[in-house]
Design a protein around this motif. Structure first.
Motif, PDB file in Angstrom:
ATOM      1  N   ASP A 487      95.129 -47.103 -41.586  1.00  0.00           N
ATOM      2  CA  ASP A 487      94.708 -45.789 -42.074  1.00  0.00           C
ATOM      3  C   ASP A 487      94.257 -44.889 -40.922  1.00  0.00           C
ATOM      4  O   ASP A 487      94.579 -43.695 -40.889  1.00  0.00           O
ATOM      5  N   LEU A 488      93.527 -45.454 -39.962  1.00  0.00           N
ATOM      6  CA  LEU A 488      93.089 -44.666 -38.811  1.00  0.00           C
ATOM      7  C   LEU A 488      94.291 -44.180 -38.004  1.00  0.00           C
ATOM      8  O   LEU A 488      94.365 -43.010 -37.607  1.00  0.00           O
ATOM      9  N   HIS A 489      95.253 -45.073 -37.783  1.00  0.00           N
ATOM     10  CA  HIS A 489      96.434 -44.701 -36.999  1.00  0.00           C
ATOM     11  C   HIS A 489      97.315 -43.702 -37.747  1.00  0.00           C
ATOM     12  O   HIS A 489      97.946 -42.839 -37.121  1.00  0.00           O
ATOM     13  N   ALA A 490      97.385 -43.813 -39.063  1.00  0.00           N
ATOM     14  CA  ALA A 490      98.186 -42.851 -39.832  1.00  0.00           C
ATOM     15  C   ALA A 490      97.631 -41.449 -39.662  1.00  0.00           C
ATOM     16  O   ALA A 490      98.389 -40.472 -39.561  1.00  0.00           O
ATOM     17  N   PHE A 491      96.312 -41.330 -39.619  1.00  0.00           N
ATOM     18  CA  PHE A 491      95.719 -40.015 -39.378  1.00  0.00           C
ATOM     19  C   PHE A 491      95.959 -39.572 -37.936  1.00  0.00           C
ATOM     20  O   PHE A 491      96.349 -38.423 -37.685  1.00  0.00           O
ATOM     21  N   GLY A 492      95.721 -40.464 -36.978  1.00  0.00           N
ATOM     22  CA  GLY A 492      95.943 -40.115 -35.573  1.00  0.00           C
ATOM     23  C   GLY A 492      97.369 -39.687 -35.308  1.00  0.00           C
ATOM     24  O   GLY A 492      97.621 -38.740 -34.550  1.00  0.00           O
ATOM     25  N   ASP A 493      98.340 -40.373 -35.938  1.00  0.00           N
ATOM     26  CA  ASP A 493      99.753 -40.018 -35.782  1.00  0.00           C
ATOM     27  C   ASP A 493     100.079 -38.681 -36.429  1.00  0.00           C
ATOM     28  O   ASP A 493     101.098 -38.062 -36.110  1.00  0.00           O
ATOM     29  N   TYR A 510      87.858 -38.118 -34.288  1.00  0.00           N
ATOM     30  CA  TYR A 510      89.018 -37.441 -34.854  1.00  0.00           C
ATOM     31  C   TYR A 510      88.574 -36.331 -35.808  1.00  0.00           C
ATOM     32  O   TYR A 510      89.127 -35.220 -35.824  1.00  0.00           O
ATOM     33  N   ALA A 511      87.565 -36.623 -36.626  1.00  0.00           N
ATOM     34  CA  ALA A 511      87.077 -35.646 -37.596  1.00  0.00           C
ATOM     35  C   ALA A 511      86.513 -34.412 -36.902  1.00  0.00           C
ATOM     36  O   ALA A 511      86.767 -33.269 -37.318  1.00  0.00           O
ATOM     37  N   ASP A 525      84.872 -40.180 -43.171  1.00  0.00           N
ATOM     38  CA  ASP A 525      85.421 -40.706 -44.426  1.00  0.00           C
ATOM     39  C   ASP A 525      86.664 -39.936 -44.843  1.00  0.00           C
ATOM     40  O   ASP A 525      87.632 -40.515 -45.368  1.00  0.00           O
ATOM     41  N   ASP A 526      86.650 -38.623 -44.613  1.00  0.00           N
ATOM     42  CA  ASP A 526      87.825 -37.802 -44.936  1.00  0.00           C
ATOM     43  C   ASP A 526      89.025 -38.217 -44.082  1.00  0.00           C
ATOM     44  O   ASP A 526      90.166 -38.225 -44.557  1.00  0.00           O
ATOM     45  N   VAL A 527      88.766 -38.535 -42.808  1.00  0.00           N
ATOM     46  CA  VAL A 527      89.826 -39.001 -41.915  1.00  0.00           C
ATOM     47  C   VAL A 527      90.471 -40.257 -42.486  1.00  0.00           C
ATOM     48  O   VAL A 527      91.703 -40.360 -42.576  1.00  0.00           O
ATOM     49  N   MET A 528      89.661 -41.209 -42.873  1.00  0.00           N
ATOM     50  CA  MET A 528      90.198 -42.473 -43.381  1.00  0.00           C
ATOM     51  C   MET A 528      90.918 -42.280 -44.713  1.00  0.00           C
ATOM     52  O   MET A 528      91.943 -42.921 -44.971  1.00  0.00           O
ATOM     53  N   GLU A 529      90.422 -41.366 -45.537  1.00  0.00           N
ATOM     54  CA  GLU A 529      91.096 -41.092 -46.807  1.00  0.00           C
ATOM     55  C   GLU A 529      92.448 -40.424 -46.580  1.00  0.00           C
ATOM     56  O   GLU A 529      93.443 -40.762 -47.246  1.00  0.00           O
TER      57      GLU A 529
END
Length: 604
Positions: A487-493, A510-511, A525-529
């Protein structure tokens, strides 16, 4: 370059009509899926999951993230998203260098290609403009020569070129796009989609633009905070001090070898023994290193330029002997000749091939030869001259190269022995043997783009390079650990930041960067969601494309043949209990996203 206007400048390009139109991405798509990877998957889903990958109907998306080209550290990435001709899944691949940044400076957030040209074509992107050009004179050429010609033609300075080579033109299922810095959209066969569309290259001419944000003081502060974390000597990213900066990605060869997680001879063994040192990052630095170039806004400089000093390829200058191809074309093929590995990687950069897939299809063919399952020309373990020639033949689809261009899964099946293809969902495994690093095995099986180390890099924890440490031989707890990384990488990507930023930064950082850049508050939390939403969107696409219950599998070799090497001796990968744990964390039903989950995450 106003960062909070990201998503307003997506060029939709019809190659058949040689026309284009600038359209904003739907606002709710940008809010839910961020950009780059996530936004690209949403476009590809809209095009339809049943599309034939190797057809003009497939969509080919090149997309920036909200931070691409900005002053944020490690923000030189952009994404290529399409339906993969190798796996049949949705796929995204990310490229470093300066090309993505230059696209943003030219006033574009992305390029979405549809249809196919009737003759070889390249597009030129300039300040707010796009034009179509005849590519007949560079069709058939390698990427290096194509880049040279097109850069000279369009001014040289402040010009980037992203191109396919002969492998993409000839529709190898693992063909890649490569830019002038030898940075690749490597995995998933995206280069073959360029071949189908007769799109040889994207040329981008633009000079640097500074970011404009609503709160410059906050932007300066958050950039300083994240840069300090990357520079911290406690992190592997520390410039000229951390292992990633000093030795590049190949810093971990000796480590994975020592713990019995470096697959050898098509994963028939789990260690390369004393020979691993010869292909390691330490040996590269000590013997053939010539330079440490970097990508846009990156202080780490993990890229390593080298010059081969002896043997048949003496004098070859290339970039770069990374960990993955050093393994796939080295230990995996029983090859400890560093010069030949450099040559083979350089071939991949010029012909436009994924070196992970190449090494795996060659090692599969070597095992098939050893077992007497090949009619006609075979390939012996460690036969470097033949490996080089076979790579040329593969890109040209000549002789046995026509078979190998299909990738290890299809090629092994045509040989009658699919069991010797080390793949998940049709894509070859990377350089972490699941018997010695069990979280990575779960990651291969559940990756939405086929076997991949970058979807959820739990190796960072299993190798102890981040504060969250995990025993590589313990399977319990890997479900939650992997989901968190995925989930963290999906946001970073989707932002799009280099994956290595996560060695120093986390969801909180990131947030902060997203909030200031986009002018919209976002929490950790928004980042992970948001990352979880992207991962579920991809899985939803794959479910619709035919990947149903039971699709998350690994080759039996990892599940039934115990490791033979110190560090992991006697271990297999306990996939089933890890899957049960993982599905419980995801809320999936045997790999399928239920409607209740889709509704809860507002997908699509």
């Amino acid at each position: 370059m106003q960062l909070d206007r990201f998503g307003e400048a997506i060029a939709h390009i019809d190659l058949a009509k040689r026309s284009w139109e600038m359209k904003p991405a739907p606002k709710d798509w940008v809010e839910k899926y961020v950009g780059a990877r996530g936004l690209g998957v949403r476009y590809v889903l809209e095009n339809g999951p049943d599309v034939e990958p190797l057809s003009a109907d497939n969509l080919l998306c090149f997309l920036n993230g909200p931070l691409t080209g900005s002053e944020a550290s490690m923000s030189g990435r952009w994404a290529c998203v399409t339906k993969s001709p190798l796996t049949g899944t949705v796929t995204d691949s990310h490229q470093g260098g300066w090309t993505g940044a230059r696209l943003r400076w030219a006033g574009f957030d992305g390029l979405v290609f549809e249809g196919a040209a009737d003759a070889p074509t390249y597009v030129l992107v300039e300040e707010g403009k796009l034009s179509f050009h005849d590519a007949s004179d560079v069709w058939g050429l390698g990427i290096h020569e194509t880049v040279r010609i097109l850069k000279e033609r369009h001014g040289g300075k402040d010009v980037s070129v992203n191109a396919i080579g002969p492998a993409g033109e000839n529709l190898s299922r693992f063909a890649a796009w490569v830019n002038e810095d030898d940075r690749a959209f490597g995995r998933g066969g995206t280069g073959a989609i360029g071949g189908v569309k007769k799109l040889k290259a994207i040329v981008i001419a633009a000079s640097h633009k500074k970011s404009v944000v609503s709160d410059p003081a906050a932007w300066k502060q958050v950039r300083r905070e994240t840069l300090d974390m990357i520079r911290d000597e406690a992190n592997i990213t520390s410039p000229k001090k951390g292992g990633l900066s000093v030795y590049g990605t190949n810093v971990i060869t000796n480590i994975t070898n020592r713990i019995g997680a470096l697959g050898t001879r098509n994963s028939q063994s789990t260690s390369f023994g004393d020979r691993a040192e010869a292909i390691s990052g330490e040996t590269v630095v000590d013997t053939i290193l010539t330079g440490n170039p970097t990508c846009h806004a990156c202080p780490v400089a993990c890229k390593k330029e080298v010059e081969v000093k002896e043997g048949p390829w003496k004098g070859l200058k290339m970039e770069s002997v990374e960990y993955e191809p050093a393994w796939s074309l080295g230990a995996n093929c029983d090859n400890d000749d560093l010069g030949s590995i450099a040559k083979l990687i350089d071939q991949c950069n010029d012909l436009g091939l994924d070196p992970i897939e190449l090494g795996n299809v060659l090692s599969m063919y070597m095992e098939a030869t050893e077992r007497g399952w090949v009619d006609g020309p075979g390939l012996a373990w460690g036969d470097t001259l033949s490996m080089v020639q076979m790579t040329e033949d593969l890109a040209a689809r000549k002789g046995v190269g026509d078979l190998l261009a299909e990738g290890p899964a299809l090629a092994a099946a045509k040989l009658g022995h699919p069991e010797i293809a080390m793949v998940a969902k049709g894509q070859a495994v990377p350089a972490y043997d699941p018997r010695g690093m069990k979280g990575m095995g779960l990651g291969y099986a559940t990756s939405n783009r086929g076997a991949c180390h970058l979807r959820g890099y739990v190796a960072a924890a299993e190798l102890g390079v981040v504060p969250i440490e995990a025993d590589p031989l313990e399977w319990k707890g890997k479900g939650l650990l992997l989901k968190t990384f995925q989930d963290l990488h999906a946001f970073g990507d989707s932002m799009d930041l280099c994956k290595f930023s996560a060695f120093a930064e986390g969801a909180e950082e990131y947030a902060k960067q997203y909030s200031v850049a986009m002018g919209r508050p976002m929490s950790a939390d928004d980042v992970m969601e948001a990352g979880e939403r992207v991962y579920n969107l991809e899985r939803y696409f794959n479910n619709l494309a035919g990947f149903g219950a039971g699709s998350d599998t690994l080759p039996k070799r990892y599940l039934e043949e115990p490791s033979d090497s110190a560090g992991s001796k006697g271990h297999v990968c306990e996939l089933e209990p890890m899957l049960a744990e993982y599905y419980a964390e995801r809320g999936w039903e045997n790999g399928v996203v239920p409607k209740t989950k889709l509704d809860a995450m507002q997908i699509p």
